[in-house]
Design an enzyme around this catalytic site. Structure first.
Site, PDB file in Angstrom:
ATOM      1  N   ASP A  55      -1.863  10.985  -5.384  1.00 62.77           N
ATOM      2  CA  ASP A  55      -2.455  12.011  -6.245  1.00 62.77           C
ATOM      3  C   ASP A  55      -3.184  13.099  -5.471  1.00 62.77           C
ATOM      4  O   ASP A  55      -3.564  12.928  -4.315  1.00 62.77           O
ATOM      5  CB  ASP A  55      -3.460  11.355  -7.197  1.00 62.77           C
ATOM      6  CG  ASP A  55      -4.725  10.930  -6.465  1.00 62.77           C
ATOM      7  OD1 ASP A  55      -4.610  10.179  -5.472  1.00 62.77           O
ATOM      8  OD2 ASP A  55      -5.826  11.368  -6.849  1.00 62.77           O
TER       9      ASP A  55
ATOM     10  N   ASP B 150      -2.641   6.170   6.643  1.00 64.11           N
ATOM     11  CA  ASP B 150      -3.033   7.464   7.197  1.00 64.11           C
ATOM     12  C   ASP B 150      -3.959   7.187   8.385  1.00 64.11           C
ATOM     13  O   ASP B 150      -3.493   6.884   9.481  1.00 64.11           O
ATOM     14  CB  ASP B 150      -3.701   8.278   6.071  1.00 64.11           C
ATOM     15  CG  ASP B 150      -3.894   9.737   6.423  1.00 64.11           C
ATOM     16  OD1 ASP B 150      -4.200  10.025   7.581  1.00 64.11           O
ATOM     17  OD2 ASP B 150      -3.767  10.613   5.549  1.00 64.11           O
TER      18      ASP B 150
ATOM     19  N   GLU C  52       0.849  -1.194   0.000  1.00 68.69           N
ATOM     20  CA  GLU C  52       0.000   0.000   0.000  1.00 68.69           C
ATOM     21  C   GLU C  52       0.886   1.248   0.000  1.00 68.69           C
ATOM     22  O   GLU C  52       2.018   1.223   0.506  1.00 68.69           O
ATOM     23  CB  GLU C  52      -0.928  -0.075   1.239  1.00 68.69           C
ATOM     24  CG  GLU C  52      -1.746   1.142   1.564  1.00 68.69           C
ATOM     25  CD  GLU C  52      -2.790   1.528   0.533  1.00 68.69           C
ATOM     26  OE1 GLU C  52      -2.460   1.547  -0.659  1.00 68.69           O
ATOM     27  OE2 GLU C  52      -3.920   1.870   0.927  1.00 68.69           O
TER      28      GLU C  52
ATOM     29  N   THR D  11      -8.545   2.237   5.326  1.00 71.79           N
ATOM     30  CA  THR D  11      -8.375   1.455   4.092  1.00 71.79           C
ATOM     31  C   THR D  11      -7.763   0.088   4.403  1.00 71.79           C
ATOM     32  O   THR D  11      -8.264  -0.949   3.962  1.00 71.79           O
ATOM     33  CB  THR D  11      -7.493   2.235   3.099  1.00 71.79           C
ATOM     34  OG1 THR D  11      -8.085   3.511   2.905  1.00 71.79           O
ATOM     35  CG2 THR D  11      -7.370   1.521   1.768  1.00 71.79           C
TER      36      THR D  11
HETATM   37  P1  XMP Z   1      -6.351   5.791   5.234  1.00 75.18           P
HETATM   38  O1  XMP Z   1      -6.753   7.076   5.887  1.00 75.18           O
HETATM   39  O2  XMP Z   1      -7.519   4.906   4.931  1.00 75.18           O
HETATM   40  O3  XMP Z   1      -5.751   6.295   3.883  1.00 75.18           O
HETATM   41  O4  XMP Z   1      -5.232   5.094   5.980  1.00 75.18           O
HETATM   42  C1  XMP Z   1      -5.343   5.463   2.972  1.00 75.18           C
HETATM   43  C2  XMP Z   1      -5.676   5.953   1.568  1.00 75.18           C
HETATM   44  O5  XMP Z   1      -6.067   7.336   1.486  1.00 75.18           O
HETATM   45  C3  XMP Z   1      -5.289   8.009   0.546  1.00 75.18           C
HETATM   46  N1  XMP Z   1      -4.428   8.988   1.242  1.00 75.18           N
HETATM   47  C4  XMP Z   1      -3.651   9.898   0.661  1.00 75.18           C
HETATM   48  N2  XMP Z   1      -3.455  10.175  -0.642  1.00 75.18           N
HETATM   49  N3  XMP Z   1      -1.935  11.888  -0.039  1.00 75.18           N
HETATM   50  C5  XMP Z   1      -2.597  11.168  -0.981  1.00 75.18           C
HETATM   51  O6  XMP Z   1      -2.390  11.412  -2.172  1.00 75.18           O
HETATM   52  C6  XMP Z   1      -2.084  11.671   1.298  1.00 75.18           C
HETATM   53  O7  XMP Z   1      -1.462  12.348   2.119  1.00 75.18           O
HETATM   54  C7  XMP Z   1      -3.006  10.616   1.657  1.00 75.18           C
HETATM   55  N4  XMP Z   1      -3.402  10.145   2.843  1.00 75.18           N
HETATM   56  C8  XMP Z   1      -4.288   9.128   2.549  1.00 75.18           C
HETATM   57  C9  XMP Z   1      -4.465   6.942  -0.144  1.00 75.18           C
HETATM   58  O8  XMP Z   1      -5.155   6.516  -1.300  1.00 75.18           O
HETATM   59  C10 XMP Z   1      -4.402   5.800   0.802  1.00 75.18           C
HETATM   60  O9  XMP Z   1      -4.384   4.557   0.158  1.00 75.18           O
HETATM   61 MG    MG Z   2      -4.065   3.941  -1.573  1.00 76.10          MG
END
Ligand code: XMP
Ligand code: MG
Length: 193
Positions: free
Chosen positions: A157, A101, A97, A105
């Site tokens: 992105d 964040d 991955e 996901t």
């Molecule tokens: P989570 O919050 O579910 O995030 O852990 C995972 C997905 O969210 C997108 N994501 C980002 N995409 N810059 C991005 O371009 C960021 O800073 C960012 N933070 C989260 C990403 O698709 C990741 O798989």
């Molecule tokens: Mg992603």
């Protein structure tokens, strides 16, 4: 956009991660006995460049596959829209991955893939925001811990753009203002039909 992680640092760290992953699997009894390929599953679209660079630095046997997950908005839970074609029952999975964040996901993906009853599942992320990542989401290989800023480049992105940049940059307030102004100017000057 200013680089947070340069192309050189990315490639050096990914080389080290490949070494760590090789070492882990080569120490597993099942791998030593069977040489069975590890099923490497990339999360589309963000992980494409990371996965491509990482797997070419591995020396263990692998099979490559992908899954697609959509994050429609921060208020809705993510939805898996396409699962890997490879049979995952009894497989050894290495999930790739781009970023950890909030962890929503990976929580969703882990839950879904464990239903397939793999023999093992390890997770590898290029970036992690340690201030936000919840403690119950286990990741086994991490490239870089980064501050809680929105980042773009190297697969990540902003509104579908900047994935192709070879480095990772922070998306700043100025970037936001500059692009929104360009979008307004474009809308004013462009008429379909
Ligand atoms: P989570 O919050 O579910 O995030 O852990 C995972 C997905 O969210 C997108 N994501 C980002 N995409 N810059 C991005 O371009 C960021 O800073 C960012 N933070 C989260 C990403 O698709 C990741 O798989
Ligand atoms: Mg992603």
């Amino acid at each position: 956009m200013e680089a947070l992680i340069s192309e050189q640092s990315l490639q050096t760290r990914i080389g080290d991660m490949a070494w760590e992953i090789d070492r882990y699997y080569k120490r597993q009894e099942w791998y030593r006995n069977t040489q069975e390929p590890v099923v490497v599953i990339g999360v589309l679209t963000g992980a494409i460049f990371f996965m491509a660079d990482l797997v070419r630095k591995l020396s263990i046997h692998t099979k490559l596959d992908y899954l697609r997950i959509s994050n429609w908005s921060y208020s809705m839970s993510p939805k898996i829209s396409s699962l890997p074609f490879t049979k995952l029952c009894n497989a050894h999975i290495l999930l790739i991955e781009d970023i950890l964040d909030t962890g929503e996901t990976l929580r969703k993906i882990h839950r879904e893939l464990y239903w397939e009853k793999p023999s093992s599942m390890k997770t590898c992320v290029l970036l992690r925001k340690p201030d936000k990542a919840p403690a119950d989401i286990v990741v086994d290989f991490v490239g870089f811990d980064i501050p809680d800023e929105f980042v773009v480049g190297y697969g990540l992105d902003h509104k579908g753009r900047y994935r192709e940049m070879p480095y990772v940059a922070v998306w700043s307030e100025e970037d936001e203002q500059r692009t929104s102004k360009n979008e307004v100017d474009r809308d004013k000057s462009f008429h379909c039909g």
